[in-house]
Design a protein around this motif. Structure first.
Motif, PDB file in Angstrom:
ATOM      1  N   ARG A 198      64.262  67.582 -24.837  1.00 46.72           N
ATOM      2  CA  ARG A 198      64.160  67.259 -26.259  1.00 46.72           C
ATOM      3  C   ARG A 198      65.433  67.652 -26.992  1.00 46.72           C
ATOM      4  O   ARG A 198      65.888  66.945 -27.910  1.00 46.72           O
ATOM      5  CB  ARG A 198      62.945  67.968 -26.865  1.00 46.72           C
ATOM      6  N   ALA A 217      67.898  64.973 -26.120  1.00 42.65           N
ATOM      7  CA  ALA A 217      67.607  63.730 -26.839  1.00 42.65           C
ATOM      8  C   ALA A 217      68.068  63.806 -28.288  1.00 42.65           C
ATOM      9  O   ALA A 217      68.610  62.839 -28.834  1.00 42.65           O
ATOM     10  CB  ALA A 217      66.105  63.438 -26.770  1.00 42.65           C
ATOM     11  N   ALA A 218      67.875  64.964 -28.914  1.00 40.09           N
ATOM     12  CA  ALA A 218      68.338  65.125 -30.292  1.00 40.09           C
ATOM     13  C   ALA A 218      69.861  65.043 -30.366  1.00 40.09           C
ATOM     14  O   ALA A 218      70.427  64.421 -31.275  1.00 40.09           O
ATOM     15  CB  ALA A 218      67.842  66.458 -30.853  1.00 40.09           C
ATOM     16  N   GLY A 235      60.947  70.188 -20.372  1.00 37.88           N
ATOM     17  CA  GLY A 235      60.692  69.254 -21.457  1.00 37.88           C
ATOM     18  C   GLY A 235      61.387  69.664 -22.740  1.00 37.88           C
ATOM     19  O   GLY A 235      61.914  68.816 -23.476  1.00 37.88           O
ATOM     20  N   GLN A 236      61.402  70.978 -23.015  1.00 34.74           N
ATOM     21  CA  GLN A 236      62.088  71.448 -24.213  1.00 34.74           C
ATOM     22  C   GLN A 236      63.599  71.190 -24.120  1.00 34.74           C
ATOM     23  O   GLN A 236      64.241  70.809 -25.104  1.00 34.74           O
ATOM     24  CB  GLN A 236      61.819  72.937 -24.405  1.00 34.74           C
ATOM     25  N   SER A 255      72.090  64.176 -19.272  1.00 30.94           N
ATOM     26  CA  SER A 255      70.692  64.545 -19.030  1.00 30.94           C
ATOM     27  C   SER A 255      70.546  65.330 -17.729  1.00 30.94           C
ATOM     28  O   SER A 255      69.828  66.343 -17.679  1.00 30.94           O
ATOM     29  CB  SER A 255      69.823  63.285 -18.989  1.00 30.94           C
TER      30      SER A 255
END
Length: 235
Positions: free
Chosen positions: A166, A169-170, A162-163, A209
């Motif tokens: 993120r 995504a940033a 998950g990290q 991703s």
């Protein structure tokens, strides 16, 4: 003259151009037909307004003849000489060869861009792996405490993954507007694809991703295998 669709839209709008007249040089020409657009200049993204006139109305010093045939070039030359032995044929070549010559520079440029993009993707994967591996090493005590309090290996693995997502995504949030804003710089190299083509952008986001998940997978497995007793004892 015969005009293409872009010519008809630009100068006649919704009106039927057939039967209308247009002036070319000293010739007052009647438009007798409309043909589909043809990409005559590969460096342009769209079609130009073009028209076609009989050779007798606009004679040229040179002309090109396109022949669809399965015969060799020598046979085509022989047929031209049979029609007019005095007709000079300066050059003959296959259409694929001519097209390859025309596209050689754009293809070379795109090959270089693909090489740089591949290198950038590789650096991004290595960077994500390094950041996540370092973060796991620094958080060994925290992970051990989580597992001692009942966290499962899947919980720890999902935490690390998950990290990484993120971070991706940033990066996408920052890079996507920049990519769209600068898309016009390489639009001349694209044929049939817009710089802001949504399926292409979605595919790139999915690829980045997946690459990020692959890069974070090893650190996440390493974090999930932490032995709480050993880690806390060493601390």
């Amino acid at each position: 003259m015969i005009v293409n669709q872009t010519f008809a839209r630009r100068f006649f709008g919704d009106r039927n151009p057939v039967g209308q007249r247009a002036v070319y040089g000293t010739n007052d020409c009647e438009i007798v037909g409309v043909v589909r657009d043809v990409r005559g200049h590969l460096q342009h993204a769209g079609a130009n307004a073009e028209f076609y006139i009989p050779l007798a109305q606009g004679p040229r010093g040179t002309a090109r003849l396109l022949v669809r045939s399965t015969a060799p070039l020598s046979a085509v030359r022989h047929e031209v000489e049979a029609v007019d032995p005095d007709q000079a044929v300066a050059e003959m070549r296959q259409l694929n060869d001519a097209l390859d010559d025309t596209l050689s520079q754009p293809r070379s440029t795109m090959s270089i861009l693909i090489a740089f993009a591949s290198a950038a993707l590789l650096l991004a994967v290595l960077g994500i792996y390094g950041v996540m591996a370092y973060g796991v090493a620094q958080r060994t005590r925290e992970i051990a405490i989580r597992m001692a309090l009942g966290a499962k290996t899947t919980d720890v693995r999902n935490l690390i993954l998950g990290q990484s997502l993120r971070l991706v995504a940033a990066g996408i949030a920052i890079g996507l507007p920049l990519a769209i804003a600068t898309g016009g710089l390489y639009s001349a190299l694209l044929f049939g694809v817009h710089p802001a083509d949504l399926p292409t952008i979605a595919g790139v986001i999915a690829l980045v991703s997946l690459a990020a998940l692959a890069a974070a997978y090893i650190p996440s497995r390493r974090a999930a295998r932490v032995d709480p007793a050993s880690a806390l004892r060493s601390e």
